[in-house]
Scaffold this motif. Structure first.
Motif, PDB file in Angstrom:
ATOM      1  N   ARG A   1     -26.447  41.993  40.295  1.00  0.00           N
ATOM      2  CA  ARG A   1     -25.408  42.817  39.677  1.00  0.00           C
ATOM      3  C   ARG A   1     -24.491  43.424  40.749  1.00  0.00           C
ATOM      4  O   ARG A   1     -23.758  44.381  40.478  1.00  0.00           O
ATOM      5  N   LEU A   2     -24.538  42.831  41.935  1.00  0.00           N
ATOM      6  CA  LEU A   2     -23.770  43.321  43.080  1.00  0.00           C
ATOM      7  C   LEU A   2     -22.818  42.226  43.553  1.00  0.00           C
ATOM      8  O   LEU A   2     -23.210  41.070  43.714  1.00  0.00           O
ATOM      9  N   THR A   3     -21.549  42.602  43.789  1.00  0.00           N
ATOM     10  CA  THR A   3     -20.543  41.672  44.284  1.00  0.00           C
ATOM     11  C   THR A   3     -19.917  42.242  45.547  1.00  0.00           C
ATOM     12  O   THR A   3     -19.556  43.420  45.596  1.00  0.00           O
ATOM     13  N   LEU A   4     -19.808  41.404  46.571  1.00  0.00           N
ATOM     14  CA  LEU A   4     -19.193  41.790  47.835  1.00  0.00           C
ATOM     15  C   LEU A   4     -17.895  41.006  48.006  1.00  0.00           C
ATOM     16  O   LEU A   4     -17.880  39.790  47.842  1.00  0.00           O
TER      17      LEU A   4
ATOM     18  N   GLU B   1     -12.384  45.907  33.676  1.00  0.00           N
ATOM     19  CA  GLU B   1     -13.603  46.595  33.248  1.00  0.00           C
ATOM     20  C   GLU B   1     -14.853  45.741  33.484  1.00  0.00           C
ATOM     21  O   GLU B   1     -15.690  45.579  32.603  1.00  0.00           O
ATOM     22  N   SER B   2     -14.982  45.218  34.702  1.00  0.00           N
ATOM     23  CA  SER B   2     -16.117  44.358  35.041  1.00  0.00           C
ATOM     24  C   SER B   2     -17.266  45.106  35.718  1.00  0.00           C
ATOM     25  O   SER B   2     -18.382  44.586  35.782  1.00  0.00           O
ATOM     26  N   PHE B   3     -17.004  46.325  36.238  1.00  0.00           N
ATOM     27  CA  PHE B   3     -18.002  47.019  37.052  1.00  0.00           C
ATOM     28  C   PHE B   3     -18.135  48.480  36.619  1.00  0.00           C
ATOM     29  O   PHE B   3     -17.207  49.074  36.079  1.00  0.00           O
ATOM     30  N   ASP B   4     -19.318  49.033  36.908  1.00  0.00           N
ATOM     31  CA  ASP B   4     -19.540  50.462  36.675  1.00  0.00           C
ATOM     32  C   ASP B   4     -19.102  51.304  37.865  1.00  0.00           C
ATOM     33  O   ASP B   4     -18.696  52.456  37.705  1.00  0.00           O
ATOM     34  N   ARG B   5     -19.230  50.741  39.059  1.00  0.00           N
ATOM     35  CA  ARG B   5     -18.841  51.430  40.286  1.00  0.00           C
ATOM     36  C   ARG B   5     -18.129  50.434  41.205  1.00  0.00           C
ATOM     37  O   ARG B   5     -18.530  49.280  41.327  1.00  0.00           O
TER      38      ARG B   5
ATOM     39  N   VAL C   1     -21.991  46.719  40.422  1.00  0.00           N
ATOM     40  CA  VAL C   1     -21.303  47.360  41.544  1.00  0.00           C
ATOM     41  C   VAL C   1     -20.488  46.335  42.324  1.00  0.00           C
ATOM     42  O   VAL C   1     -20.959  45.231  42.614  1.00  0.00           O
ATOM     43  N   LEU C   2     -19.265  46.717  42.671  1.00  0.00           N
ATOM     44  CA  LEU C   2     -18.399  45.919  43.534  1.00  0.00           C
ATOM     45  C   LEU C   2     -18.219  46.659  44.854  1.00  0.00           C
ATOM     46  O   LEU C   2     -17.840  47.828  44.866  1.00  0.00           O
ATOM     47  N   ASP C   3     -18.497  45.973  45.966  1.00  0.00           N
ATOM     48  CA  ASP C   3     -18.307  46.518  47.313  1.00  0.00           C
ATOM     49  C   ASP C   3     -17.059  45.871  47.895  1.00  0.00           C
ATOM     50  O   ASP C   3     -17.044  44.677  48.171  1.00  0.00           O
TER      51      ASP C   3
ATOM     52  N   GLN D   1      -8.776  48.435  41.966  1.00  0.00           N
ATOM     53  CA  GLN D   1     -10.159  48.863  41.808  1.00  0.00           C
ATOM     54  C   GLN D   1     -10.343  49.615  40.495  1.00  0.00           C
ATOM     55  O   GLN D   1     -11.355  49.447  39.805  1.00  0.00           O
ATOM     56  N   MET D   2      -9.350  50.427  40.133  1.00  0.00           N
ATOM     57  CA  MET D   2      -9.424  51.139  38.866  1.00  0.00           C
ATOM     58  C   MET D   2      -9.347  50.163  37.692  1.00  0.00           C
ATOM     59  O   MET D   2      -9.993  50.364  36.659  1.00  0.00           O
ATOM     60  N   ARG D   3      -8.592  49.083  37.856  1.00  0.00           N
ATOM     61  CA  ARG D   3      -8.485  48.094  36.783  1.00  0.00           C
ATOM     62  C   ARG D   3      -9.827  47.426  36.502  1.00  0.00           C
ATOM     63  O   ARG D   3     -10.180  47.194  35.342  1.00  0.00           O
ATOM     64  N   VAL D   4     -10.589  47.114  37.551  1.00  0.00           N
ATOM     65  CA  VAL D   4     -11.823  46.348  37.352  1.00  0.00           C
ATOM     66  C   VAL D   4     -13.032  47.242  37.071  1.00  0.00           C
ATOM     67  O   VAL D   4     -14.105  46.736  36.738  1.00  0.00           O
ATOM     68  N   VAL D   5     -12.875  48.564  37.205  1.00  0.00           N
ATOM     69  CA  VAL D   5     -13.982  49.449  36.872  1.00  0.00           C
ATOM     70  C   VAL D   5     -13.882  49.837  35.398  1.00  0.00           C
ATOM     71  O   VAL D   5     -12.794  49.882  34.823  1.00  0.00           O
ATOM     72  N   ARG D   6     -15.013  50.069  34.779  1.00  0.00           N
ATOM     73  CA  ARG D   6     -15.018  50.402  33.349  1.00  0.00           C
ATOM     74  C   ARG D   6     -14.516  51.822  33.121  1.00  0.00           C
ATOM     75  O   ARG D   6     -14.560  52.659  34.031  1.00  0.00           O
TER      76      ARG D   6
END
Length: 291
Positions: free
Chosen positions: A72-75, A110-114, A49-51, A134-139
């Motif tokens: 597994r969390l990035t801020l 595609e680094s994150f699920d959410r 998850v990316l916040d 954000q769409m680029r880095v989400v799977r």
């Protein structure tokens, strides 16, 4: 005027507001609102998850509370004052904090699920650009979630609010998500338990499963702070719209304009802030008496 809808003025604001944010934040939003948004995006254990615009880690704390492991969390945030408070929270030990620009995320595709955010998207000068990142880095098939305030209905409050910052309508939020290329966009009105008539919006959309051309950006390289530490000399950093670089010659005239915008925005906040705290305090008292 949307005074804080600018990275410069927003940084100035949070340079001092970060010192009182934790004390005042409960008068503006609630854990119930954020939980409703996280439910909409189906955030659950086992996800990366990316916040975005994570601030002091308020939303991230609830992400961890849902079983997501801190490692597994990035801020990410552009305010070191806010992120330093997030790093000090034991519950977030092991999470990664990154000081960087939300318009050019320093992560691979595609680094994150959410990808989640609360109270951040309306600060972005280019919200569609930020959502595309954000769409680029989400799977593929992953979800991008944003929670934010809605435009007040009373005319005077709306004028004050939009002088301070951007307060979109629901239609504008939906338009941003759709223009960014997110699909299956869905919304949910959320409110504090002590004031069910004052709504905010949770909105999320999915990254398409099919191949999308990666969005590429050109620009200077910026120096990111990762977990409060500078990368080693020679580290390769992604192209970015820099946070702290020398401005082009001839841009000196922007400073007086930024100071003017900031001053007017702070004047509006000097009225809005106490009104919100007073309204919330009255609502909290009524809720306590009713229980």
């Amino acid at each position: 005027m949307e005074g804080l809808c600018s990275q410069t003025e927003a940084r100035w604001f949070y340079a001092f507001y970060s010192k009182v944010y934790e004390r005042l934040q409960p008068y503006f939003t609630s854990s119930e609102m954020r939980e409703a948004g996280l439910d909409l995006a189906a955030v659950a254990a086992g996800m990366d998850v990316l916040d975005v615009g994570a601030g002091t880690g308020t939303l991230s704390m609830q992400v961890v509370g849902r079983g997501v492991s801190p490692d597994r969390l990035t801020l990410i945030d552009q305010s070191e004052g806010m992120l330093s408070q997030a790093r000090a929270k034991p519950e977030l030990a092991g999470a990664t904090t990154v000081l960087a620009d939300a318009h050019t995320l320093p992560f691979g595709a595609e680094s994150f699920d959410r990808v989640v955010s609360s109270g951040a998207i309306y600060y972005f000068p280019q919200p569609v650009l930020a959502l595309r990142e954000q769409m680029r880095v989400v799977r593929r098939g992953g979800v991008v979630l944003a929670m934010g305030s809605l435009q007040p209905k009373p005319l005077l409050l709306r004028l004050l609010a939009t002088t301070f910052n951007r307060f979109p309508t629901e239609e504008e939020y939906v338009g941003w998500f759709e223009e960014a290329g997110l699909r299956d966009v869905r919304t949910l009105r959320i409110s504090n338990p002590w004031n069910s008539k004052q709504y905010a919006l949770a909105i999320c959309g999915n990254r398409p499963q099919d191949n999308l051309p990666l969005i590429k950006y050109l620009g200077s390289r910026t120096l990111y702070l990762i977990n409060g530490t500078r990368p080693q000399d020679g580290a390769v950093l992604p192209p970015a719209d820099p946070l702290c670089v020398r401005k082009p010659r001839g841009s000196w005239w922007r400073l007086p304009l930024a100071l003017a915008r900031f001053s007017v925005a702070m004047g509006a906040f000097a009225i809005l802030g106490p009104l919100q705290v007073l309204n919330a305090a009255v609502g909290m008292r009524r809720l306590r008496l009713a229980q």
